[in-house]
Write an enzyme that holds these catalytic residues in place. Sequence first.
Site, PDB file in Angstrom:
ATOM      1  N   PRO B  63      -3.786  -4.145   8.518  1.00 61.15           N
ATOM      2  CA  PRO B  63      -4.620  -4.677   8.602  1.00 61.15           C
ATOM      3  C   PRO B  63      -6.398  -4.374   9.971  1.00 61.15           C
ATOM      4  O   PRO B  63      -5.311  -3.616  10.409  1.00 61.15           O
ATOM      5  CB  PRO B  63      -3.626  -6.318   9.658  1.00 61.15           C
ATOM      6  CG  PRO B  63      -2.680  -5.507  10.273  1.00 61.15           C
ATOM      7  CD  PRO B  63      -2.089  -4.326   8.919  1.00 61.15           C
ATOM      8  N   HIS B  64      -7.249  -4.793   9.050  1.00 61.05           N
ATOM      9  CA  HIS B  64      -7.691  -4.066  10.148  1.00 61.05           C
ATOM     10  C   HIS B  64      -9.106  -4.449  10.271  1.00 61.05           C
ATOM     11  O   HIS B  64      -9.830  -5.421   8.265  1.00 61.05           O
ATOM     12  CB  HIS B  64      -8.725  -2.330   9.578  1.00 61.05           C
ATOM     13  CG  HIS B  64      -8.897  -2.739   8.045  1.00 61.05           C
ATOM     14  ND1 HIS B  64      -7.940  -2.103   7.468  1.00 61.05           N
ATOM     15  CD2 HIS B  64      -9.908  -2.426   7.610  1.00 61.05           C
ATOM     16  CE1 HIS B  64      -8.038  -2.260   5.780  1.00 61.05           C
ATOM     17  NE2 HIS B  64      -9.720  -2.487   6.150  1.00 61.05           N
ATOM     18  N   ALA B  65     -10.742  -4.559  10.763  1.00 65.23           N
ATOM     19  CA  ALA B  65     -11.574  -5.138  10.598  1.00 65.23           C
ATOM     20  C   ALA B  65     -13.142  -4.831  11.528  1.00 65.23           C
ATOM     21  O   ALA B  65     -11.935  -4.109  12.882  1.00 65.23           O
ATOM     22  CB  ALA B  65     -11.698  -6.859  10.852  1.00 65.23           C
TER      23      ALA B  65
END
Lengths: 504, 149
Positions: B63-65
């Site tokens: 998960p990343h942003a």
Amino acid sequence: MKFVGVTSCPTGIAHTYMAAESLEQAAKDAGHEMIVETQGSAGSDPIPQSVIDAADAVVFAHDLPVKDAARFAGKPTIDVGVKRAISDGPGLIAQAAAAAADFKANPAKAAAAAAAAPTGGLATKVDSSASLGTQVRQWLMTGVSYMIPFVAAGGILIALGFMLATFALGKDGPVLITAYDINLPKDVAHSIMDSFNPLSLTWWAALLFRVGVAAFGFLVPALSGFIAYAIADRPGLVPGFVGGAIASTTGAGFLGGLVTGILAGLVARWISRWKVAKGVRGIMPVVVTPLLSTLIVGGLFIVVLGRPIKALMDALTNGLNGLGGGSLVILGLILGAMMGFDLGGPVNKVAYTFATTGLATVGLATDAVQYKIMAAVMAAGMVAPLALALATQLRPKLFTEPEQENGKAAWLLGASFISEGAIPFAASDPARIIPASLVGSSITGALCMAFGATSPAPHGGIWVSLLFGNIFGFLIALIVGVVVMAAIVIALKSRDHSLAAANA
Amino acid sequence: MSLISESQVILDLDYPDRHQATRALAETLVADGRCTDLDLFLSDVRKREEQMATGLPGGIGIPHARSGGITTPSLVFGRSRNGIDWGAEDGPATLIFLIAAPDGGGDAHLAILAKLARKLMRKDFRQSLSDAATAAEVVEIVEREVVNA
């Protein structure tokens, strides 16, 4: 084998790089060489064109449009989403190797396949997630980059026509030749279709001139059309081209074209997003959108916008014609600095567009200011690639191996007035290359003005030098700028090299 | 620049779904000011997951942003014994890497995350994290392999 690739993903911080690593590892494990350009958020180092040219196949593993995909044109290409590269690097490498082998065995078939492959139509350079300022810049750049081939074809034909006319008719040839036209039913003696004589130099001059004028006529429409295309995609083309043609007719020139392009793009985008009844939806793109957007853009321009823009354009032209010696040198200095600042980027293109649109002014004397501006801009635009070619030749150790390769190509690019030849150097070391380029290019621009060199040709560099006025002035201005810039680059690079060595 | 500290390692990450797991991981960024707006960051991560789940073959979830709620590029590492479904075709994820980048951040910051992403493709790197006995060991591996490499 040698492969190149591009990876990208929506966020640009994870998948882009994982995919690149996966491909490079898989290529290495299979005994190939591979370089991947990661078009992610940590900035991307463009792969040198020489490396791309040497590659046997290309792998695009991307979720965003590949930037500047034209660089890879004509190569066997594997095109997949970014996740495929992460989950199955070895499989893609095997596919690339097979495609490369097939391409070598049967280039004709492969080329046909490449041409038929869905490439998403014409390329635009617009990244829809960028900020508004960036987007506007990208719209304009798209328009300008599609306009330039028209300028090059038309401008060089016109210039050659003038040159032949001078041989055929003497000093006033370039003025006399404008009396000839493609089809003059009431003046058959000057009508090319009626009276063309292949044995007469005059007729050839008239022919080249008129074909060139026809191509030049697309300058503003193409600019406007492709700006609109960058904004609104296909629906933008019709109002953009028509608006540009109207801007041309009203004498509003390229400023008018910029306005109609942006206006057409926005209007077309707006209309194409209307929510309409199902029955109407089918005829929207073919009938309704082009009809309404063209009417709105054309009507607005003729009735409201045309007059003030034409006035501005006239003021600009009159201002230029009124410039005398000293202020011309300063103009050369500024234009030169603009050419050298971003080497093919938007500032450079503004200076270049300014110069080329001057050429479109009808009935210029051979030493008109517009021709001097063109010469200064052209000479300045040749400085950076030539200077870097010279610097890599003189002190190769200051440059990386790919840069040395680029340096060789930069001789030819520079001589052809393709400023972009310096971009690989500037991209990797802007802090040293850009200041050097600014100094060298502005010196050349100013000197070229001071010597009064002229160029009726908008492009072509040294290959169109026969058309120049005062070619020696042009060359001296160019050489001085090149030597100065090369010296600054070498001085800056070697100072920092020795500093780095002392600190190590 | 440090990417991860011991408080950003959760060796027994066990939640029924990835959104709860992501929240638990992200909460570790709030205490030391790496994340100033947890809800904004979580919604940015969620947006990315909705575009396409970030589970990858081999039991990995990333998960990343890039988010306005983040001040410092950061990594949070989570390990799940039972696995959490992260949308990969070959099964649940046991190694979860939550990658947080500030909006707009400079190239130097983003370059280190790029290096991390490349490392994630290395089997030996993943194996050593899978085998790590303590949080300190995880931090030491990341520092050695990514930050100072």
